[in-house]
Write a protein that holds these residues in place. Structure first.
Motif, PDB file in Angstrom:
ATOM      1  N   VAL A 378      78.193 -12.747  17.651  1.00 40.57           N
ATOM      2  CA  VAL A 378      77.167 -12.116  16.809  1.00 40.57           C
ATOM      3  C   VAL A 378      75.823 -12.826  17.010  1.00 40.57           C
ATOM      4  O   VAL A 378      74.775 -12.180  17.114  1.00 40.57           O
ATOM      5  N   GLU A 379      75.883 -14.163  17.135  1.00 40.86           N
ATOM      6  CA  GLU A 379      74.643 -14.930  17.348  1.00 40.86           C
ATOM      7  C   GLU A 379      73.971 -14.528  18.660  1.00 40.86           C
ATOM      8  O   GLU A 379      72.773 -14.299  18.716  1.00 40.86           O
ATOM      9  N   LYS A 382      72.387 -11.144  18.748  1.00 44.53           N
ATOM     10  CA  LYS A 382      71.113 -11.006  18.021  1.00 44.53           C
ATOM     11  C   LYS A 382      69.953 -10.848  18.998  1.00 44.53           C
ATOM     12  O   LYS A 382      68.995 -10.124  18.740  1.00 44.53           O
ATOM     13  N   TRP A 386      71.314  -6.862  18.053  1.00 50.09           N
ATOM     14  CA  TRP A 386      72.448  -6.493  17.179  1.00 50.09           C
ATOM     15  C   TRP A 386      72.534  -7.417  15.966  1.00 50.09           C
ATOM     16  O   TRP A 386      72.426  -8.626  16.084  1.00 50.09           O
ATOM     17  N   GLU A 387      72.734  -6.792  14.815  1.00 53.57           N
ATOM     18  CA  GLU A 387      72.966  -7.561  13.583  1.00 53.57           C
ATOM     19  C   GLU A 387      74.268  -7.069  12.967  1.00 53.57           C
ATOM     20  O   GLU A 387      74.497  -5.865  12.865  1.00 53.57           O
ATOM     21  N   TYR A 388      75.124  -8.040  12.585  1.00 55.18           N
ATOM     22  CA  TYR A 388      76.462  -7.674  12.091  1.00 55.18           C
ATOM     23  C   TYR A 388      76.737  -8.173  10.683  1.00 55.18           C
ATOM     24  O   TYR A 388      76.214  -9.206  10.260  1.00 55.18           O
ATOM     25  N   GLY A 476      77.896  -3.215  12.710  1.00 54.59           N
ATOM     26  CA  GLY A 476      76.754  -3.679  13.518  1.00 54.59           C
ATOM     27  C   GLY A 476      75.654  -2.638  13.585  1.00 54.59           C
ATOM     28  O   GLY A 476      75.892  -1.441  13.479  1.00 54.59           O
ATOM     29  N   ASN A 478      71.886  -2.011  15.849  1.00 51.80           N
ATOM     30  CA  ASN A 478      70.950  -2.498  16.852  1.00 51.80           C
ATOM     31  C   ASN A 478      69.522  -2.154  16.419  1.00 51.80           C
ATOM     32  O   ASN A 478      69.167  -0.986  16.286  1.00 51.80           O
ATOM     33  N   THR A 479      68.740  -3.204  16.195  1.00 53.83           N
ATOM     34  CA  THR A 479      67.381  -2.985  15.661  1.00 53.83           C
ATOM     35  C   THR A 479      66.455  -2.364  16.716  1.00 53.83           C
ATOM     36  O   THR A 479      65.442  -1.765  16.375  1.00 53.83           O
TER      37      THR A 479
END
Ligand code: ATP
Length: 597
Positions: A378-379, A382, A386-388, A476, A478-479
């Protein structure tokens, strides 16, 4: 001696003096002289006394009068009287003798006249004295005023002088300051000219630097657009990696099976070990030695098995996890993933899924490792936008009833299983915990362990008598692209599949074992139905199979661990497990679908 014939009466004296009034002033002296010669000593002394009684003397007169002519007359008259008084005998010798009465009369006249004149003079003098005194007073006042003025002026003068002194001092200080400042100014001017020169040089340098910055800005914008291009490529490659990964998973088969054999433990090491040949990493051969019917020779029988991967007893937890980490990645990519462990009691299912009772970083099992991998992935994701959010649920199926392992231990609550059209499975009223740190994960596992129904059996002193299901939801977003994924990782530790005859259970334990066996038997039925492409798959026959419907029925990427013991004494159980696993491995349950929005 003055004889009586020479003596003049006041009238005579006055008459003599009266003649004076008719004469001019030039004749005054002569007339007086003549007159006085007619007077005897007594007359003259009387006259003198009259003068004196009037308190009139020349010095007083001269002090007060301003009329010089009057004064002169008076003085002359006085002198003559004085002279006559002193020289009376001679006068008497040379002059014609006057009668006494006449003289007396003359004397009286003269005396009266003198007295009047003296009175007049006295009045004048008094007037003059008063004038003089008033004048003197005003002068005195003026003098006092002047004195005061003088004092004031003097004090002002002193003050002015002191101020002048101060001003002088100030001026001197200012002069000295001006001189210092002038010196400083000149130094500053020198410095300024040097600075000016430096400024000009710096300005030139700055100009050249600005040109450099312009060039660098140009390069930077080229680099930025290159980075953006690379990032776009990276995202495209990431998408393609996900696709490829999925394809590989599909090619490997939808329900994959890994076999893991645990080592001999403690007293087991004294027993006969299971005869097994690890032929290849996906192939084993189980050997059974049996005496012939007449007992003359030993007959060996071989049972070959092929699975997707076989782990020998020496395989570490990390090696095992490495093989399944791709599936964890799939869950992050938005796929439903199901990993379950099947095997007889004590074969190492809980060890594989969770780890030993007191785990360390080397011995932790698949569940904590999956969470750690998800954290680190997840890190790194980023960077790719992607943010979870991770949410966990933990349940057990005990005697065909669902219990919430993260709840307060109240197992009377009823929980329903629902399958949504998008392939998601939901269990109602379960406690959901957001897992935002590894510490939270540990706490969660501890709580579940406390709640989990654990009962001791003759087969295993730490035998789980329920199926435990850990469900990790991975949401998740995705920005950059706005893409959303919702993966699910189900990690299931099934209860032991030992045979009733071997477990020695009675009473409640017997009922537990029957429930476990029933649910596992239902699992077998479902697997057989799927493998034989039967129209009806009996998922609803047990809570376990109904819960695993989507994992077994085609929406999920599913992996089964078949755990086996190393003891030869467990040969039959091991054989049954391997046969069951082979059946599962042969199931073709369709293509896993990714859940995205
Ligand atoms: N690969 C292994 N290496 C070392 N010890 C192991 C291994 N697998 C299992 N064990 C140990 O064997 C014992 C039994 O394992 P475990 O409890 O995991 O079995 P289980 O299949 O979960 O049993 P149950 O069905 O009763 O829950 C435990 O003490 C465990 O620590």
């Amino acid at each position: 001696m003055v004889g009586p014939s020479n003596h003049k009466t006041p009238n005579e004296t006055e008459a003599i003096l009266a003649t004076q009034d008719n004469n001019t002033s030039a004749d005054h002296a002569l007339n007086h002289s003549k007159l006085f010669s007619k007077l005897n000593v007594e007359d003259l002394e009387n006259l003198q006394s009259t003068f004196n009684s009037q308190s009139l003397n020349p010095s007083t007169f001269s002090r007060y009068t301003c009329d010089q002519a009057q004064f002169n007359d008076f003085e002359e008259l006085r002198k003559q009287i004085e002279q006559c008084t002193n020289s009376q005998p001679q006068c008497n010798d040379t002059t014609t003798p006057l009668s006494d009465d006449l003289l007396q009369e003359e004397m009286n006249k003269l005396k009266t006249k003198f007295e009047e004149q003296c009175k007049k003079y006295t009045e004048d003098i008094q007037k003059l004295t008063s004038q003089h005194e008033s004048h003197l007073d005003s002068l005195h006042k003026e003098y006092e005023n002047l004195e005061k003025e003088k004092d004031t002026i003097s004090s002002q003068l002193d003050d002015a002088q002191s101020r002048i002194h101060k001003h002088k001092q100030k001026i001197s200080n200012l002069k000295s300051t001006i001189s210092t400042q002038s010196e400083a100014l000149s130094q500053l001017q020198t410095q300024q000219s040097a600075t000016q020169q430096q400024l000009e040089e710096t300005s030139c340098t700055l100009e050249s630097k600005l040109q450099d910055i312009d060039i660098m800005n140009g390069e930077l914008s080229v680099a930025k657009s290159y980075i953006a291009e690379l990032e776009a490529k990276l995202r495209a490659e990431e998408a393609s990696r996900r696709k490829l990964h999925n394809t590989i998973q599909e090619l490997k088969g939808n329900i994959r099976v890994f076999c893991r054999m645990r080592p001999l433990l403690g007293p087991e090491q004294m027993e006969d070990p299971l005869q097994i040949n690890f032929i290849k990493e996906d192939e084993i051969e189980l050997i059974q030695s049996q005496e012939s019917a007449n007992g003359s020779k030993t007959v060996t029988k071989s049972y070959p098995f092929t699975f997707d991967k076989i782990f020998e007893p020496k395989a570490t937890q990390s090696e095992v996890f490495e093989e399944i980490s791709q599936l964890v990645q799939s869950a992050l990519d938005g796929y439903p993933v199901c990993i379950f462990a099947y095997g007889q009691t004590g074969s190492g299912k809980t060890f594989t899924m969770e780890g030993p009772d007191f785990p360390d970083s080397d011995t932790i099992g698949i569940i904590p490792r999956a969470v750690l991998q998800i954290y680190s992935t997840v890190e790194s994701l980023k960077l790719k936008g992607w943010e979870y959010v991770m949410e966990g649920q933990f349940l057990e199926i005990y005697n065909d009833t669902i219990n919430d392992l993260l709840g307060n231990g109240d197992f009377n609550k009823k929980h329903d299983i629902r399958h949504l059209p998008n392939g998601k499975t939901i269990v109602s009223d379960l406690t959901t915990v957001t897992i935002d740190s590894p510490e939270k994960m540990k706490a969660l596992m501890k709580r579940a362990g406390q709640n989990r129904a654990v009962a001791s059996t003759q087969c295993n002193d730490r035998s789980s008598r329920s199926h435990s299901v850990f469900m990790l939801k991975l949401s998740g977003k995705n920005t950059y692209s706005g893409e959303v994924s919702e993966g699910m990782l189900n990690l299931i530790d099934l209860a032991g599949s030992e045979r009733l005859s071997q477990s020695g259970s009675t009473g409640d334990r017997l009922r537990e074992t029957q429930a476990i066996n029933k649910s596992l038997s239902c699992l077998g039925d479902v697997i057989y139905s799927i493998a034989n492409n039967e129209a009806h798959v009996p998922y609803r026959n047990s809570k376990l199979t109904y819960l695993l419907q989507n994992s077994l029925g085609g929406n999920s990427k599913t992996l089964m661990f078949v755990n086996i013991s190393s003891c030869n004494a467990h040969f039959q159980e091991t054989l049954c497990s391997l046969r069951f696993a082979t059946k599962v491995n042969s199931c073709h349950i369709g293509v896993a679908k990714r859940i995205t929005k």
